[in-house]
Design an enzyme around this catalytic site. Sequence first.
Site: not given
Ligand code: 0GY
Length: 291
Positions: A28-29, A120, A126, A153, A177, A243
């Site tokens: 999560c963020h 990370r 993008r 990622y 993911h 997420d």
């Molecule tokens: C996720 C996926 C995305 C974004 C980020 O750090 C981020 O901005 O991870 C995405 O846009 O696919 O894991 O949050």
Amino acid sequence: MNARVKSWTDAPSVPRFVPPPGAVDAHCHVFGPMAQFPFSAKAKYLPEDAGPEMLFALRARLGLSRNVIVQASCHGTDNAATLHAIAASGGRARGVAVVDPDIDDKELDALHAGGIRGIRFNFLKRLVDDAPKDKFLAVAQRIARLGWHVVVYFEADILAELRPFLDALPVPIVIDHMGRPDVRQGPHGADMTALRALLDSRDDIWVKVTCPDRLDTQPWDDFARTVAPLVADYPARVLWGTDWPHPNMEHAIPDDGALVDMIPRIAPTPALQQSLLINNPMRLYWPNEDV
Ligand code: 0GY
């Protein structure tokens, strides 16, 4: 940049599935709050505030106990918002940072003291302007002494190209993911076959079985039939998370309760749920603590 965007719902359903006590949301963020923690000048999206109080309220609503907060790309390499959220958690959150590869050892120590347990590497064009593999490898060497891992990622179409880099990483690897497979291919499709080959190449690679909302369309049947065999075959190496606040998903905001209700579809037995939600994330993020 344009107006700030909101990518989560204020009214998630209460899930029918009740997670076992101690369950961890391992992906999560937090966003901001911007007035206190401005976004990076290089941010590719500008979200509304989604701070720790909101995250912890969601955690309670979903029946979860702990969070692993992953630094989002919109905050660049300034981890202050993530550290602030960890500090506000009373020990119930740990984090994954994004760092300038030239970071010095004292700064790494400070991140460790603040609850960071990994860094990370983001390969999504993008989201980030560059992903320098040589510098990533150098900083990966330097986090080994802290017992950290790297979170990577990437999308499935670059996995083959990334293999030499991944093979050279000297610390455990967590894949966000699942490396974004095309779940329509099913459990024996090319993307899952390549992922399994990576997992089979060493025993310290973990995978987040997350984001049916990003990888599939409702009712997420392809995700379930593709991911359940992976959980069954690698029960000690899978992690789960919401997420939240679902960056860049404003076009298809998922219901967090529905995401929790996916858990028994990919981990159908209490033993698999215990591994996925508790034992595995605790080993990586709270190795010295009981649940
Ligand atoms: C996720 C996926 C995305 C974004 C980020 O750090 C981020 O901005 O991870 C995405 O846009 O696919 O894991 O949050």
